[in-house]
Scaffold this motif. Structure first.
Motif: not given
Length: 166
Positions: A98-108, A141-156
């Motif tokens: 999702h993050y790499l193919l569909k997320c609006e934050a990573t569309s660039h 790197t700049s994309t990951v820094r600005e728009y970190p991928p989602s993580r479930p609360e349980a993982e955090v």
């Protein structure tokens, strides 16, 4: 008087043989259709992540996760888990795809790439790995820094608990 070979010569031969054997084993795993091995081969072309001291350790961890195709903690333990994207407000069980193919934050990241399948459909993992391999490291790197991928609360929470107890 004979000059003894330095220790670095046999070590170099051992290292070279080790890399060759490791690559052959990995290619055999790819041939057996291992999803994670196929992702790694497609995303990295077997080149290591360059060492750049200016990249923060948590960003480096995320970059390694993309290159290795690691599922999140919840996915490893429970299988497919629906996770809501922090940027797109959509729910998907395929977080990296999702993050790499569909997320609006990573569309660039996908602007110059051909159309790709939806996350979870055949070919989506290969398309996501292709995104990782085609994007310059600085951009990723700049994309990951600005728009970190989602993580479930349980993982955090589990990550913090393991860090405290480990």
């Amino acid at each position: 008087m004979a000059v003894l070979p330095s220790l670095s010569q046999p070590l170099l031969k051992i290292k070279s043989a080790s890399h060759t054997l490791s690559r052959q084993q990995h290619e055999a795993t790819v041939a057996l259709s291992s999803p994670s091995a196929s992702w790694y081969a497609a995303a990295t072309a077997y080149y290591p992540l360059p060492h750049d001291p200016s990249i923060a350790p948590h960003i480096r961890d995320r970059l390694h996760r993309f290159r290795l195709g690691f599922p999140c903690f919840e996915e490893i333990h429970q299988g497919a888990v629906d996770i809501t994207c922090d940027h797109y407000q959509a729910t998907s069980p395929f977080v990296l795809q999702h993050y790499l193919l569909k997320c609006e934050a990573t569309s660039h990241l996908r602007e110059r790439l051909p159309p790709h399948p939806q996350p979870g459909y055949p070919g989506a993992a290969a398309a996501a790995a292709a995104v990782v391999s085609s994007i310059p490291l600085a951009t990723l790197t700049s994309t990951v820094r600005e728009y970190p991928p989602s993580r479930p609360e349980a993982e955090v929470t589990c990550g913090l608990a393991e860090a405290v107890t480990g």
